[in-house]
Enzyme design. Structure first.
Site, short mmCIF file in Angstrom:
data_model
loop_
_atom_site.label_atom_id
_atom_site.label_comp_id
_atom_site.label_asym_id
_atom_site.label_seq_id
_atom_site.Cartn_x
_atom_site.Cartn_y
_atom_site.Cartn_z
N GLU A 97 -75.42 -46.03 62.97
CA GLU A 97 -75.40 -45.55 64.35
C GLU A 97 -76.18 -46.55 65.20
O GLU A 97 -77.33 -46.87 64.90
CB GLU A 97 -76.09 -44.18 64.45
CG GLU A 97 -76.17 -43.69 65.89
CD GLU A 97 -77.06 -42.46 66.06
OE1 GLU A 97 -77.63 -41.97 65.06
OE2 GLU A 97 -77.18 -42.01 67.21
N ALA A 102 -80.53 -53.53 74.14
CA ALA A 102 -80.79 -54.12 75.45
C ALA A 102 -81.14 -55.59 75.31
O ALA A 102 -81.63 -56.03 74.28
CB ALA A 102 -81.94 -53.39 76.14
N ILE A 103 -80.82 -56.30 76.38
CA ILE A 103 -81.17 -57.72 76.49
C ILE A 103 -82.16 -57.81 77.65
O ILE A 103 -82.03 -57.10 78.66
CB ILE A 103 -79.89 -58.55 76.81
CG1 ILE A 103 -78.91 -58.50 75.60
CG2 ILE A 103 -80.20 -59.99 77.19
CD1 ILE A 103 -79.38 -59.19 74.34
N GLN A 108 -79.61 -61.26 80.78
CA GLN A 108 -78.36 -60.47 80.69
C GLN A 108 -77.15 -61.23 81.25
O GLN A 108 -77.31 -62.14 82.05
CB GLN A 108 -78.53 -59.14 81.46
CG GLN A 108 -79.45 -58.18 80.71
CD GLN A 108 -79.70 -56.88 81.47
OE1 GLN A 108 -79.06 -56.60 82.47
NE2 GLN A 108 -80.67 -56.11 80.98
N ARG A 110 -75.17 -63.31 79.94
CA ARG A 110 -75.05 -64.73 79.56
C ARG A 110 -74.57 -64.85 78.13
O ARG A 110 -74.84 -65.83 77.45
CB ARG A 110 -76.41 -65.42 79.68
CG ARG A 110 -76.89 -65.55 81.08
CD ARG A 110 -78.24 -66.19 81.08
NE ARG A 110 -78.78 -66.25 82.42
CZ ARG A 110 -79.96 -66.72 82.70
NH1 ARG A 110 -80.74 -67.16 81.72
NH2 ARG A 110 -80.40 -66.74 83.93
N GLY A 111 -73.96 -63.79 77.66
CA GLY A 111 -73.40 -63.84 76.30
C GLY A 111 -74.38 -63.44 75.21
O GLY A 111 -74.02 -63.41 74.03
N GLY A 113 -75.91 -60.52 74.68
CA GLY A 113 -75.61 -59.19 74.13
C GLY A 113 -74.49 -59.29 73.10
O GLY A 113 -74.52 -58.63 72.06
N ALA A 141 -72.08 -48.32 80.08
CA ALA A 141 -72.10 -49.40 79.07
C ALA A 141 -70.82 -49.45 78.24
O ALA A 141 -70.68 -50.32 77.38
CB ALA A 141 -73.30 -49.22 78.15
N GLY A 143 -67.99 -50.48 79.01
CA GLY A 143 -67.31 -51.78 79.22
C GLY A 143 -67.84 -52.82 78.25
O GLY A 143 -67.07 -53.57 77.64
#
Ligand code: COA
Length: 362
Positions: A97, A102-103, A108, A110-111, A113, A141, A143
């Site tokens: 699970e 989070a980044i 954020q 910028r690839g 995640g 989230a 998307g």
């Protein structure tokens, strides 16, 4: 240099793509009451609390310090944290699970995640023997999760996960199956391999002509949804590998052989009432119905396992009837039907329940 008393994954999971210059390290951080890990979890708490603004801080703390949970963390070269993914493994149920991820704010979109998720997927496959991820994705989230191959169509049987993962209001349950043959850290290489294989099979089976399908507008993370793939390996006798999973392919092959007249003596187990003395001669019987039952229980995961049972079936037949008997002739026809088709089964199309056959760790 990080001085973490955590599972070091750098050597295994830091095969970076050429274009990337910085090389983050990945580590699994866990509340094992060791000071260094507590510090890391506090850093992660700060990152999560800042990024997940709607999530109460004490909930974040509760989740990451929960000893059943782990956080897959991504670090910069200087040891600072770029991002983290809090997860709970259910290794004996074959899934993990994703609780949240989070980044860091400045990093954020910028690839990173995607990179974190890709490395995490490889970690799940290789270190935990897990082939499925589930998450309750916040609506804002979904998307991101879609881009990572998650869909609302959960293919993992509900009996395997229902009641095990936390329910959230306002979230969408999403799942992502992990394929063994895809290296998620090198998607372009994996896509190249899939396309190469498709072209090879299409050329081999083109027959009357090649069908040209429209291009893909988006990469289908379930490769079985690639247009035209269902026609690859199609056979006139009604058998095909289009079902995708190994279980599906075997099931379709066994159904096809059972329709053939020559398979008649091998469709059901031989009983002593019909063939007296059979069980005293044949100690280890095998027949097509038994194979179908084994397949329904997801026993077969490799072509060799299938070949072994087909061989056992014909060896028993020769032993009991002799090599020149009519039943042996029918047996040989059954084997000649099955063996070349078994060679063509796509072994890597592993069904999720195949993971039951693996020895799982953690
Ligand atoms: N909604 C829709 N799409 C999103 C998205 C979102 N919230 N966040 C990222 N994406 C898209 C990106 O546009 C990108 O699309 P592209 O491949 O077409 O360019 C793709 O997803 C991957 O983006 P990436 O840059 O790898 O994502 P990231 O580094 O920003 O990490 C999050 C994604 C969600 C982890 C990060 O934005 C974050 O920490 N957000 C705050 C916390 C959060 O919302 N966590 C998720 C819920 S638990």
């Amino acid at each position: 240099m990080l001085c973490l008393n955590v599972v070091r994954l750098h050597s295994i999971f830091c095969v970076e793509m050429e274009e990337e210059r910085s090389k983050p390290e990945f580590a699994v951080v866990h509340n094992d009451r060791k000071f260094s890990n507590m510090i890391q979890l506090l850093h992660l708490r700060n990152l999560f609390s800042k990024a997940l603004v709607k999530m109460p801080r004490d909930y974040v703390v509760k989740m990451i310090f929960d000893r059943r949970h782990f956080t897959y963390a991504m670090y910069r070269e200087d040891g600072t944290i770029v991002g983290g993914l809090c997860f709970r493994p259910f290794t004996n149920r074959g899934f993990a699970e994703v609780v949240f991820l989070a980044i860091a704010h400045g990093d954020q979109v910028r690839g990173k995640g995607t990179r974190l998720m890709n490395h995490f997927k490889e970690y799940c496959k290789h270190e935990l023997g897990i082939n499925y991820l589930l998450t309750y994705a916040d609506n804002f989230a979904t998307g991101y999760f879609k881009k990572q191959g998650f869909t609302a169509d959960i293919t993992l049987p509900a009996t395997q996960w229902k009641g095990y993962i936390k329910d959230y209001d306002g979230g969408t349950m999403m799942g992502c199956r992990l394929y063994q043959h895809i290296d998620y850290r090198d998607m372009s290489g994996s896509i190249r391999e899939v396309i190469k294989e498709m072209c090879h099979n299409l050329a081999k089976n083109a027959g009357e002509g090649v069908i040209v399908y429209p291009g893909l507008s988006d990469f289908p993370y379930d490769i079985n949804h690639i247009p035209g793939l269902e026609h690859v390996n199609h056979r006139e006798d009604g058998w095909s590998t289009k079902t995708g999973t190994f279980y599906g392919q075997v099931s379709s092959l066994l159904a096809a052989v059972m329709k053939e007249s020559f398979s008649l003596p091998f469709r059901e187990p031989v009983s002593d009432s019909h063939v007296p003395g059979y069980s005293t001669v044949i100690r280890n019987p095998m027949d097509l119905s038994t194979m179908r039952m084994k397949n329904d229980e997801r026993w077969y995961v490799t072509r060799d396992q299938l070949r072994a049972d087909v061989k056992l079936m014909i060896d028993n037949c020769v032993l009991f009837n002799g090599p020149r008997h009519e039943v042996t002739r029918l047996g040989n026809e059954t084997v000649n039907f099955l063996m070349p088709r078994i060679d063509k089964l796509v072994e890597y199309a592993i069904d999720d329940s195949d993971i039951r056959n693996k020895k799982l760790r953690v």
